[in-house]
Write a protein that holds these residues in place. Structure first.
Motif, mmCIF file in Angstrom:
data_model
loop_
_atom_site.group_PDB
_atom_site.id
_atom_site.type_symbol
_atom_site.label_atom_id
_atom_site.label_comp_id
_atom_site.label_asym_id
_atom_site.label_seq_id
_atom_site.Cartn_x
_atom_site.Cartn_y
_atom_site.Cartn_z
ATOM 1 N N ILE A 81 0.839 -1.195 0.000
ATOM 2 C CA ILE A 81 0.000 0.000 0.000
ATOM 3 C C ILE A 81 0.876 1.248 0.000
ATOM 4 C CG2 ILE A 81 -1.731 1.302 1.326
ATOM 5 C CD1 ILE A 81 -2.755 -1.352 2.391
ATOM 6 N N GLN A 137 5.593 -3.026 4.227
ATOM 7 C CA GLN A 137 5.440 -2.172 3.057
ATOM 8 C C GLN A 137 6.711 -2.282 2.215
ATOM 9 O OE1 GLN A 137 2.495 -1.103 2.397
ATOM 10 N NE2 GLN A 137 1.708 -1.738 4.398
ATOM 11 N N PRO A 181 -2.805 10.338 5.779
ATOM 12 C CA PRO A 181 -3.843 9.300 5.746
ATOM 13 C C PRO A 181 -4.981 9.663 4.800
ATOM 14 C CG PRO A 181 -3.202 9.793 8.007
ATOM 15 C CD PRO A 181 -2.539 10.819 7.147
ATOM 16 N N LEU A 203 -3.892 8.991 1.263
ATOM 17 C CA LEU A 203 -3.858 7.545 1.028
ATOM 18 C C LEU A 203 -5.264 7.036 0.725
ATOM 19 C CD1 LEU A 203 -2.686 4.712 0.962
ATOM 20 C CD2 LEU A 203 -2.704 4.695 3.469
ATOM 21 N N ARG A 204 -6.237 7.451 1.503
ATOM 22 C CA ARG A 204 -7.613 7.035 1.246
ATOM 23 C C ARG A 204 -8.084 7.548 -0.118
ATOM 24 N NH1 ARG A 204 -8.188 8.283 6.845
ATOM 25 N NH2 ARG A 204 -9.104 10.330 6.347
ATOM 26 N N GLY A 245 -1.967 2.152 -4.032
ATOM 27 C CA GLY A 245 -1.458 2.823 -2.846
ATOM 28 C C GLY A 245 -0.732 4.093 -3.220
ATOM 29 N N ARG A 292 2.804 3.934 10.545
ATOM 30 C CA ARG A 292 1.647 3.802 11.420
ATOM 31 C C ARG A 292 0.715 5.011 11.296
ATOM 32 N NH1 ARG A 292 1.939 -0.255 15.181
ATOM 33 N NH2 ARG A 292 0.611 0.854 16.662
ATOM 34 N N GLN A 346 -1.275 5.021 8.062
ATOM 35 C CA GLN A 346 -2.347 4.017 8.071
ATOM 36 C C GLN A 346 -3.294 4.178 9.254
ATOM 37 O OE1 GLN A 346 -0.649 -0.041 6.602
ATOM 38 N NE2 GLN A 346 1.081 1.055 7.495
#
Length: 475
Positions: free
Chosen positions: A6, A30, A291, A294-295, A304, A469, A472
């Motif tokens: 990702i 990753q 984040p 990323l979404r 990703g 972290r 994600q």
């Protein structure tokens, strides 16, 4: 492809995305990526610094060609390291038919970097190359494949011949690669060749063929690579103009803003619908280090994201600590700034430069540096009047560049990226015992937003695990 990452940690050269950073990322599941740029010189300088921690010796001890490893160790290792005022010994410059010494160094250095990055876990590791730096490609790829590299990523050009090279080298077969030579005639030989059989000290089984990801900045280029590639392309990293390092030039006429930065517009946006139609996985890069982004990437159909700048300032990266801490402090104070220079790189590609006093981003420091070109990774191959292949660099001495047919106007503002990037990772060349090469830092525009990764309490140190972290949303 199965188990796609990702998050891809960007390949930042020279030596910023080193084996320690890539290993830290891959351990977390990753894709950690080492930079393949200048690894031959980096290995030699690490050895001349006394091989702190013994990591290079450890990697060479696992190299499948022990006689080659011993030649390299004997030639360059300095017990306890060279004196601070001493110069690093220099290597011959790469050429179309380069000396065996350089080819052996490329094989071994790429092996060691990938081997160390892969050690201690079972997850894939990638390596990043610039298509623009063609001369070391073949032996470098072979060395990385000997170490079991899982992905090869390449941008800064149109790498349509790399997939076929990977196919051939996986069987230890002789590989060829065309060198782009300015002014060369169609019937002239510009082909580089590399035969692993000339270097192998034992029989080896076939090598795993790594996945190939092309780094691109337009859907047109993606379609072109798929159509013209001489082997399998496994996916794309789509890199926008806010990413660090070299950027694709703006489409159309180059325009600059008041600060001298290159201006990008709607024509420089990638059509993701057309990318999706190609049917291959893709990752989005350049400003995607949150984040939320990323979404957004996943919602757009991407596998990703690729993130570079956040990882460049981790404790594991190869960026020298004094630069790292000064820039992190500037982020906290609101003084950090990244410029997109249209003139700094000899490649003529726009190049991201962090404005940092005492480095080559400072015009006064640049003006005081003699124009020296003795590493030569970004030199331009060109055809001489008698049909030979020679090399020139717009950051070399002006009269020398012009004598080779270069345009004097092209030298304005050009920085020696080769020497300054070696200094940026703590291996500055020392000249005449007193002139120490200065570094220069490149980062993406997300630099000013890195506080999101800082731990509470005012500490400016954070790890690759912290970045993963937080990207994600893992508490």
């Amino acid at each position: 492809m199965r188990n796609l990452p990702i998050i891809i940690q960007g390949g930042m050269g020279a030596g910023v995305s080193n084996w320690q950073l890539a290993r830290a990322v891959s351990r977390e599941g990753q894709l950690g990526v080492v930079s393949g740029t200048a690894l031959d010189h980096i290995l030699v300088r690490r050895l001349q610094d006394g091989d702190p921690g013994g990591h290079m010796r450890h990697g060479l001890d696992h190299f499948p060609f022990p006689q080659m490893a011993e030649r390299i160790w004997s030639a360059y290792y300095i017990p306890c390291g060279k004196r601070e005022s001493e110069s690093y010994s220099t290597l011959p410059l790469h050429r179309k038919n380069g000396p065996r010494e350089l080819q052996e160094l490329c094989i071994a250095a790429n092996f060691v970097e990938v081997f160390l990055a892969r050690e201690g876990h079972d997850n894939p590791v990638g390596i990043n190359y610039l298509e623009k730096i063609q001369l070391p490609h073949l032996p470098s790829l072979y060395g990385a494949m000997l170490a079991g590299v899982g992905y090869v990523l390449m941008g800064a050009g149109i790498p349509i011949k790399i997939p076929g090279v990977l196919d051939v080298l996986s069987g230890h077969g002789p590989a060829t690669y065309p060198l782009h030579v300015t002014g060369a005639h169609a019937d002239e030989d510009t082909m580089m060749t590399f035969d692993p059989a000339e270097f192998m000290e034992c029989d080896l089984p076939a090598l795993a063929r790594p996945q190939f990801l092309a780094i691109i900045a337009s859907n047109v280029l993606a379609a072109t690579i798929l159509k013209r590639a001489n082997g399998r392309v496994d996916g794309f990293v789509i890199e926008g103009p806010t990413a660090g390092g070299h950027n694709a030039p703006p489409r159309g006429k180059l325009l600059l803003d008041e600060a001298g930065d290159a201006i990008y517009g709607e024509r420089d946006c990638v059509d993701l619908e057309k990318i999706r139609e190609l049917g291959l996985p893709f990752w989005l890069a350049g400003g995607y280090g949150t984040p939320e982004k990323l979404r957004e990437a996943l919602a757009a159909g991407a596998a990703g994201i690729q993130v570079g700048t956040a990882f460049a300032y981790c404790v594991e990266s190869g960026l020298r600590d004094d630069y790292k801490q000064t820039i992190l402090q500037q982020i906290v104070s609101g003084e950090a700034r990244v410029a997109t220079s249209a003139s700094a790189s000899p490649t003529n590609f726009p190049f991201k430069v962090v404005q940092l006093e005492g480095t080559l981003s400072d015009d006064a420091v640049y003006a005081a540096r003699p124009r020296i070109c003795d590493l030569g990774f970004l030199r331009e191959p060109y055809r001489t009047g008698d049909g030979a292949i020679d090399f020139r660099c717009s950051a070399e001495p002006l009269t020398l560049y012009v004598s080779k047919g270069g345009d004097a106007e092209n030298t304005s503002g050009k920085r020696c990226l080769c020497n300054c990037l070696m200094a940026t990772i703590g291996h500055p060349q020392v000249r005449n015992g007193k002139l120490v090469e200065k570094g220069m830092v490149t980062s993406g525009n997300d630099l000013t937003k890195l506080q999101r990764f800082f731990p509470p309490g005012g500490d400016l140190h954070y790890s690759a695990r912290d970045v993963l972290r937080k990207l994600q949303n893992i508490s």
